[in-house]
Write a protein that holds these residues in place. Structure first.
Motif, PDB file in Angstrom:
ATOM      1  N   GLU A   1       0.129  -0.968  -5.908  1.00  0.00           N
ATOM      2  CA  GLU A   1       0.071   0.136  -6.659  1.00  0.00           C
ATOM      3  C   GLU A   1      -1.449   0.937  -6.659  1.00  0.00           C
ATOM      4  O   GLU A   1      -2.381   0.255  -6.294  1.00  0.00           O
ATOM      5  CB  GLU A   1       0.536  -0.356  -8.102  1.00  0.00           C
ATOM      6  N   GLY A   2      -1.279   2.045  -7.362  1.00  0.00           N
ATOM      7  CA  GLY A   2      -2.637   2.624  -7.417  1.00  0.00           C
ATOM      8  C   GLY A   2      -2.868   3.554  -6.225  1.00  0.00           C
ATOM      9  O   GLY A   2      -2.101   4.158  -5.614  1.00  0.00           O
ATOM     10  N   ASP A   3      -4.221   3.613  -6.149  1.00  0.00           N
ATOM     11  CA  ASP A   3      -4.448   4.710  -5.090  1.00  0.00           C
ATOM     12  C   ASP A   3      -4.646   4.079  -3.541  1.00  0.00           C
ATOM     13  O   ASP A   3      -5.697   3.282  -3.483  1.00  0.00           O
ATOM     14  CB  ASP A   3      -5.951   5.440  -5.348  1.00  0.00           C
ATOM     15  N   ARG A   4      -3.547   3.914  -2.966  1.00  0.00           N
ATOM     16  CA  ARG A   4      -3.447   3.024  -1.775  1.00  0.00           C
ATOM     17  C   ARG A   4      -3.093   3.680  -0.546  1.00  0.00           C
ATOM     18  O   ARG A   4      -2.215   3.218   0.229  1.00  0.00           O
ATOM     19  CB  ARG A   4      -2.384   2.094  -2.300  1.00  0.00           C
ATOM     20  N   LEU A   5      -3.758   4.787  -0.175  1.00  0.00           N
ATOM     21  CA  LEU A   5      -3.385   5.506   1.190  1.00  0.00           C
ATOM     22  C   LEU A   5      -3.809   4.521   2.382  1.00  0.00           C
ATOM     23  O   LEU A   5      -2.966   4.510   3.165  1.00  0.00           O
ATOM     24  CB  LEU A   5      -4.142   6.857   1.121  1.00  0.00           C
ATOM     25  N   PRO A   6      -4.971   3.766   2.283  1.00  0.00           N
ATOM     26  CA  PRO A   6      -4.945   3.037   3.484  1.00  0.00           C
ATOM     27  C   PRO A   6      -4.338   1.799   3.363  1.00  0.00           C
ATOM     28  O   PRO A   6      -3.845   1.672   4.715  1.00  0.00           O
ATOM     29  CB  PRO A   6      -6.577   2.646   3.054  1.00  0.00           C
ATOM     30  N   THR A   7      -3.654   1.203   2.421  1.00  0.00           N
ATOM     31  CA  THR A   7      -2.650   0.369   2.477  1.00  0.00           C
ATOM     32  C   THR A   7      -1.617   0.689   3.186  1.00  0.00           C
ATOM     33  O   THR A   7      -0.788   0.239   3.877  1.00  0.00           O
ATOM     34  CB  THR A   7      -2.464  -0.355   1.378  1.00  0.00           C
ATOM     35  N   LEU A   8      -1.057   1.997   2.716  1.00  0.00           N
ATOM     36  CA  LEU A   8       0.238   2.678   3.053  1.00  0.00           C
ATOM     37  C   LEU A   8       0.319   3.033   4.819  1.00  0.00           C
ATOM     38  O   LEU A   8       1.111   3.028   5.144  1.00  0.00           O
ATOM     39  CB  LEU A   8       0.657   4.005   2.309  1.00  0.00           C
ATOM     40  N   LEU A   9      -1.026   3.209   5.099  1.00  0.00           N
ATOM     41  CA  LEU A   9      -1.198   3.417   6.509  1.00  0.00           C
ATOM     42  C   LEU A   9      -1.162   2.362   7.304  1.00  0.00           C
ATOM     43  O   LEU A   9      -0.341   2.362   8.447  1.00  0.00           O
ATOM     44  CB  LEU A   9      -2.623   4.156   6.626  1.00  0.00           C
ATOM     45  N   GLN A  10      -1.839   1.262   6.703  1.00  0.00           N
ATOM     46  CA  GLN A  10      -1.738   0.018   7.586  1.00  0.00           C
ATOM     47  C   GLN A  10      -0.260  -0.383   7.493  1.00  0.00           C
ATOM     48  O   GLN A  10       0.263  -1.113   8.757  1.00  0.00           O
ATOM     49  CB  GLN A  10      -2.529  -1.033   6.833  1.00  0.00           C
ATOM     50  N   VAL A  11       0.491  -0.234   6.462  1.00  0.00           N
ATOM     51  CA  VAL A  11       2.031  -0.745   6.592  1.00  0.00           C
ATOM     52  C   VAL A  11       2.732  -0.011   5.697  1.00  0.00           C
ATOM     53  O   VAL A  11       2.241   0.303   4.299  1.00  0.00           O
ATOM     54  CB  VAL A  11       2.022  -2.467   6.035  1.00  0.00           C
ATOM     55  N   ASN A  12       4.073   0.520   6.018  1.00  0.00           N
ATOM     56  CA  ASN A  12       4.638   1.159   5.142  1.00  0.00           C
ATOM     57  C   ASN A  12       5.591   0.206   4.003  1.00  0.00           C
ATOM     58  O   ASN A  12       6.765  -0.112   4.479  1.00  0.00           O
ATOM     59  CB  ASN A  12       5.921   1.881   5.949  1.00  0.00           C
ATOM     60  N   PHE A  13       4.998   0.165   3.000  1.00  0.00           N
ATOM     61  CA  PHE A  13       5.469  -0.811   2.067  1.00  0.00           C
ATOM     62  C   PHE A  13       6.655  -0.577   1.287  1.00  0.00           C
ATOM     63  O   PHE A  13       7.383  -0.966   0.469  1.00  0.00           O
ATOM     64  CB  PHE A  13       4.306  -1.193   1.118  1.00  0.00           C
ATOM     65  N   LEU A  14       6.990   1.043   1.448  1.00  0.00           N
ATOM     66  CA  LEU A  14       8.459   1.484   0.872  1.00  0.00           C
ATOM     67  C   LEU A  14       9.315   0.805   1.413  1.00  0.00           C
ATOM     68  O   LEU A  14      10.546   0.855   1.009  1.00  0.00           O
ATOM     69  CB  LEU A  14       8.118   3.003   1.047  1.00  0.00           C
ATOM     70  N   GLY A  15       9.198   0.678   2.824  1.00  0.00           N
ATOM     71  CA  GLY A  15      10.406  -0.234   3.649  1.00  0.00           C
ATOM     72  C   GLY A  15      11.540   0.675   4.261  1.00  0.00           C
ATOM     73  O   GLY A  15      11.925   0.263   5.213  1.00  0.00           O
ATOM     74  N   ASN A  16      11.920   1.722   3.545  1.00  0.00           N
ATOM     75  CA  ASN A  16      12.943   2.747   3.829  1.00  0.00           C
ATOM     76  C   ASN A  16      12.848   3.851   3.371  1.00  0.00           C
ATOM     77  O   ASN A  16      12.491   3.980   2.154  1.00  0.00           O
ATOM     78  CB  ASN A  16      14.321   2.077   4.029  1.00  0.00           C
ATOM     79  N   ALA A  17      13.784   4.730   3.589  1.00  0.00           N
ATOM     80  CA  ALA A  17      13.712   6.261   3.223  1.00  0.00           C
ATOM     81  C   ALA A  17      14.537   6.170   1.750  1.00  0.00           C
ATOM     82  O   ALA A  17      14.494   7.354   0.856  1.00  0.00           O
ATOM     83  CB  ALA A  17      14.219   7.271   4.062  1.00  0.00           C
ATOM     84  N   SER A  18      15.220   5.234   1.327  1.00  0.00           N
ATOM     85  CA  SER A  18      16.085   5.032   0.177  1.00  0.00           C
ATOM     86  C   SER A  18      15.341   4.698  -0.976  1.00  0.00           C
ATOM     87  O   SER A  18      16.013   4.569  -2.044  1.00  0.00           O
ATOM     88  CB  SER A  18      17.293   4.555   0.517  1.00  0.00           C
TER      89      SER A  18
END
Length: 325
Positions: free
Chosen positions: A141-158
């Protein structure tokens, strides 16, 4: 007073076997203030007739038809035709737990205006809705662009619930991408906004053996384009982060191929993902998963029925144990 309108956007192409259950899982949400915009992307099967039948019974459902133009274009069309301040993408073969939208609306309102989207956790289901396992349960959670680049923690589009203004600010989905367009949009939003999570298994992510393994090359090419876009927009990010992102995506592809039964290619991608010292962390876990007796009774995910999440196994390859956060 009803809560703010949530626009559910459903792109579909030849989805006659799953789209009715998918739409039903949206229509039977405990959160009532929904519109469900279905964009048929040039289907040649009975998809249109099925959606028209559902729309005749529920005025919240609208069908829009267009010539085939891939999923990004269909999602953007649905967004343009919708009106809610929140946007909830739903792929035409996935399912939602009935509490998904209610929990996410509550969380994004609690998180405040700086939060661009809220995601949740997912189980993987087969063609009949049988729960196979769950995807990694990230708590980011929070301001996490670097983490989201490292891994797509959303998992899928839904999984995400987006603020419309953040989607529009990001320019919507990149229609030139043949894959990873959902990750690309999330990265653009996370560059300017915070993210939040509802730490519950609320999405059924449907995968069929072989369907993903044939797309591995295209997925890798799309990942490269998405990462290049981030590098251009955020040149201050360290090069090591992009290497970690590449390794993590290779691990994801290895897991996809392994689950599909393509063990030889899975091993090649696994070797590409990490140095040998990290492979030692993952091999014992995989062996235990393969050899351990199944003790959990199988259960199915059904539209409108709360999912029993007790004892659901984790993913075959434990991504969240290997990534640097």
């Amino acid at each position: 007073m009803p809560g703010p309108l949530v626009s559910v956007i459903v792109p579909v192409y030849n989805g006659e076997t799953t789209v009715a259950d998918t739409i039903e899982s949206a229509a039977r949400q405990t959160y009532p203030n929904l519109e469900i915009v279905v964009v048929d992307d040039g289907s040649t099967d009975d998809t249109v007739a099925l959606v028209q039948s559902l729309a005749a019974q529920d005025p919240r459902i609208r069908l829009i038809r267009q010539a085939n133009g891939r999923v990004g274009r269909a999602r953007n069309r649905a967004i343009a035709e919708s009106t809610g301040p929140f946007i909830a993408p739903l792929d035409a073969d996935d399912l939602w737990d009935p509490a998904k939208i209610e929990r996410q609306v509550r969380r994004i309102q609690e998180a405040g205006e700086r939060t661009g989207f809220v995601y949740c956790w997912s189980v993987r289901i087969d063609g009949s809705g049988l729960v196979l396992d769950c995807l990694p349960r990230w708590r980011v959670e929070g301001d996490r662009l670097p983490t989201l680049l490292q891994v797509n923690f959303l998992g899928n589009a839904s999984t995400p619930l987006f603020r419309r203004r953040c989607v529009e600010e990001a320019g919507g989905y990149d229609e030139s991408l043949r894959s990873c367009e959902d990750w690309d949009l999330a990265l653009k939003i996370a560059a300017r906004h915070a993210v939040a999570v509802v730490p519950e298994l609320l999405v059924g992510y449907r995968r069929s053996p072989g369907a993903m393994s044939s797309d591995v090359g295209e997925m890798w090419r799309a990942r490269t384009l998405v990462a290049a876009g981030v590098r251009q927009r955020q040149p201050e990010l360290p090069r090591a982060l992009f290497r970690q992102s590449e390794q993590q995506f290779a691990l994801y592809l290895a897991g996809t191929l392994f689950w599909s039964g393509d063990y030889a290619r899975a091993l090649l991608w696994l070797l590409r993902a990490f140095p040998s010292r990290r492979l030692w962390q993952i091999v014992p876990y995989i062996l235990r998963r393969l050899l351990a007796p199944k003790t959990v009774q199988p259960r199915r995910m059904l539209p409108g029925v709360p999912l029993d999440t007790t004892g659901i196994e984790g993913p075959m390859i434990p991504d969240e144990r290997l990534i640097d956060r």
